[in-house]
Scaffold this motif. Structure first.
Motif, PDB file in Angstrom:
ATOM      1  N   SER A  63      -3.036   3.897   5.671  1.00  0.00           N
ATOM      2  CA  SER A  63      -4.481   4.159   5.579  1.00  0.00           C
ATOM      3  C   SER A  63      -5.105   3.551   4.329  1.00  0.00           C
ATOM      4  N   ASP A  64      -4.270   3.070   3.422  1.00  0.00           N
ATOM      5  CA  ASP A  64      -4.781   2.453   2.188  1.00  0.00           C
ATOM      6  C   ASP A  64      -5.018   0.956   2.337  1.00  0.00           C
ATOM      7  N   VAL A 118      -6.120  -3.409  -0.762  1.00  0.00           N
ATOM      8  CA  VAL A 118      -5.374  -2.152  -0.851  1.00  0.00           C
ATOM      9  C   VAL A 118      -6.073  -1.235  -1.848  1.00  0.00           C
ATOM     10  N   THR A 119      -6.355  -0.024  -1.423  1.00  0.00           N
ATOM     11  CA  THR A 119      -7.048   0.923  -2.295  1.00  0.00           C
ATOM     12  C   THR A 119      -6.085   1.750  -3.134  1.00  0.00           C
ATOM     13  N   SER A 120      -4.858   1.969  -2.635  1.00  0.00           N
ATOM     14  CA  SER A 120      -3.862   2.722  -3.385  1.00  0.00           C
ATOM     15  C   SER A 120      -2.520   1.996  -3.280  1.00  0.00           C
ATOM     16  N   LYS A 121      -1.984   1.550  -4.416  1.00  0.00           N
ATOM     17  CA  LYS A 121      -0.791   0.712  -4.424  1.00  0.00           C
ATOM     18  C   LYS A 121       0.485   1.503  -4.169  1.00  0.00           C
ATOM     19  N   ALA A 144       0.827  -1.209   0.000  1.00  0.00           N
ATOM     20  CA  ALA A 144       0.000   0.000   0.000  1.00  0.00           C
ATOM     21  C   ALA A 144       0.861   1.258   0.000  1.00  0.00           C
ATOM     22  N   LYS A 145       0.291   2.309  -0.574  1.00  0.00           N
ATOM     23  CA  LYS A 145       1.002   3.576  -0.615  1.00  0.00           C
ATOM     24  C   LYS A 145       1.190   4.137   0.784  1.00  0.00           C
ATOM     25  N   SER A 146       0.182   3.944   1.646  1.00  0.00           N
ATOM     26  CA  SER A 146       0.264   4.387   3.039  1.00  0.00           C
ATOM     27  C   SER A 146      -0.544   3.414   3.886  1.00  0.00           C
ATOM     28  N   HIS A 150      -7.245  -1.979   4.004  1.00  0.00           N
ATOM     29  CA  HIS A 150      -8.562  -2.140   4.612  1.00  0.00           C
ATOM     30  C   HIS A 150      -8.907  -3.622   4.733  1.00  0.00           C
TER      31      HIS A 150
END
Length: 384
Positions: free
Chosen positions: A172-173, A213-216, A168-170, A175
Motif C-alpha cells: 500500500s506504500d 514509495v511513501t514508506s521505505k 516499500a514497507k508494504s 503509488h
C-alpha cells in the motif's frame, strides 16, 4: 556571400545516385547535424544538408540544377510568389515542405532525440533484467584435464526478501508517480528556429520507474535490494580450453524495478604446464631417448596426463621423430571423446664416455661401416 558547395558533395553521393541513396544520405546527415543533437549538432550544416536534399530528391529541381547549377535557383528566389524561397525550405507546413508520402519522416529521424517510442517508455517502468558481468580466473593445466569445482568469493546485489524488490514497507506504500502519471517520462517544450520542439526526459521525481514509495522498507532502506557476500561454486568441466567462458545465471548486475539480475560470465585462463602442452584436444610431450634405445628400439613407460602408459620405441628412431599415443589426450568438452598424445623423441648424444664405452662405439662404427657423412658430402658436390 560564401560560395555554396556542390549539392552532391554536401550529401556525399555521386551524380548518378538513386533517390534511395539520396534519401539514405540525408537521413544520416540530418540526424548528425540536427541542432538538438548535443554531440554533433551544427545548424548551418543542417540547413545545407536540408537544401541539398530538397533539390536533389525532386526530379525536376535536380534536372534544373544539373543543367544550370545554383544560378537557376538564385533567379527563382527573386520570384515573390514563393516568398523568395525557391526550395520550399522551412516555411509553412513543417520541415522542408515535405508533403509526399515518399519523403522522409522527420519524426522517425529525430526520435532518438525526443525520447523514443511507446515501447521504450513501457520497458523502463516494468521489470528490467540487469547487465551481465565478467570475471577471469586462472586454473592449473591439470584442472582442465580432470575438471574441478572452484569457490568464488562474490559480492552480489540480491532482491530484498522483505519487500520483493519494491523498496516499500508494504504494497500500500507504492503509488503511481503524480509527476509523470506512471509513464516514467515527463514532456518538456522549448522554442527553436523550427518552432516549438517537444522532448521527453526521465521523470526526476521517480527516476523513470513510474512509482513513488511513501514508506521505505526497513530491511533495504527503500533500495529494493541488499548487498551480500556469497561463496559461489564454479564447476570447471573436463576439457575446457583457455579463453572459454562459463555462465553463472543470476550473478550479474542487479535488475531494475524488481527485474532479475544479469548473468556472470567467467573466462577461464589455463596456466602452462612445465612439460605437457596442448593443441586442441591433443597433448604433446618431449621425451629424451638414449642413443642405444633409439638405435635398437625399446619399450618405455611414458608420462601422460592420466599416468604412465607403455609406448614402443621402434629401432632406428631419429631425433625429432613424433610417435602417437592414441586416446591419451584431453576429452572433448562436448563429445567426451579423447584426443591423442604425441611424443616428440629427442635422441641424446652420450657425453663423458669412459674407455670401455668409447671402444664399444668404435667397434660399432667399424662393424657398420657407416659412411653417412661421406655419402652426404659427395651428394652435395655432385649437385653443385
Amino acid at each position: 556571400m560564401a560560395e555554396k558547395r556542390d549539392l552532391y558533395e554536401v550529401l556525399g553521393v555521386s551524380k548518378s545516385a538513386s533517390k534511395d541513396e539520396i534519401k539514405s544520405a540525408y537521413r544520416r546527415l540530418a540526424k548528425q547535424y540536427h541542432p538538438d543533437n548535443k554531440e554533433s549538432g551544427d545548424e548551418e550544416k543542417f540547413k545545407e544538408v536540408q537544401e541539398a536534399y530538397d533539390i536533389l530528391y525532386d526530379d525536376n529541381k535536380r534536372a534544373t540544377y544539373d543543367q544550370f547549377g545554383f544560378a537557376a535557383f538564385d533567379q527563382a528566389g527573386a520570384n515573390p510568389s514563393n516568398g523568395g524561397n525557391p526550395f520550399g525550405g522551412f516555411g509553412g507546413g513543417g520541415f522542408g515542405g515535405f508533403s509526399s508520402s515518399e519523403n522522409v519522416d522527420i519524426n522517425d529521424i529525430f526520435s532518438s532525440f525526443f525520447g523514443g517510442g511507446q515501447s521504450r517508455r513501457q520497458s523502463r517502468t516494468g521489470p528490467m533484467k540487469g547487465a551481465d558481468s565478467f570475471l577471469r580466473v586462472s586454473i592449473d593445466f591439470m584442472d582442465a584435464v580432470w575438471g574441478k569445482d572452484l569457490t568464488l568469493d562474490l559480492t552480489v546485489d540480491e532482491k530484498c526478501t522483505s519487500c520483493g524488490g519494491s523498496g516499500a514497507k508494504s504494497p500500500s506504500d507504492v503509488h503511481t508517480c503524480p509527476s509523470c502519471n506512471g509513464t516514467g517520462y515527463v514532456k518538456t517544450q522549448r522554442r527553436s528556429m523550427f518552432g516549438v520542439m517537444e522532448s521527453q526526459d526521465i521523470c526526476p521525481n521517480c527516476n523513470g520507474t513510474g512509482k513513488v514509495v511513501t514508506s521505505k522498507c526497513p530491511t533495504c532502506n527503500g533500495k529494493g535490494y541488499t548487498r551480500n557476500r556469497i561463496d559461489q561454486v564454479l564447476h570447471i568441466p573436463v576439457g575446457i580450453n583457455s579463453g572459454q567462458q562459463i555462465k553463472i545465471a543470476g550473478r550479474g548486475e542487479r535488475g531494475a524495478n524488481g527485474g532479475p539480475n544479469g548473468d556472470l560470465y567467467v573466462e577461464v585462463n589455463i596456466k602452462k604446464h612445465p612439460y605437457f602442452w596442448r593443441e586442441g584436444n591433443d597433448i604433446h610431450l618431449e621425451v629424451p631417448l638414449d642413443f642405444s634405445d633409439a638405435a635398437l628400439g625399446t619399450e618405455l613407460d611414458i608420462p601422460t596426463v592420466y599416468g604412465d602408459a607403455r609406448l614402443t620405441i621402434p629401432s632406428g628412431t631419429q631425433s625429432g621423430q613424433i610417435l602417437r599415443m592414441k586416446g591419451q589426450g584431453i576429452k572433448d568438452l562436448r563429445t567426451k571423446k579423447p584426443g591423442d598424445q604425441y611424443v616428440h623423441c629427442i635422441v641424446k648424444t652420450p657425453t663423458g664416455l669412459n674407455k670401455a664405452q668409447k671402444e664399444a662405439l668404435r667397434a660399432l662404427k667399424d662393424a657398420s661401416g657407416d659412411e653417412t657423412y661421406e655419402k652426404f658430402r659427395k651428394q652435395v658436390k655432385k649437385g653443385s
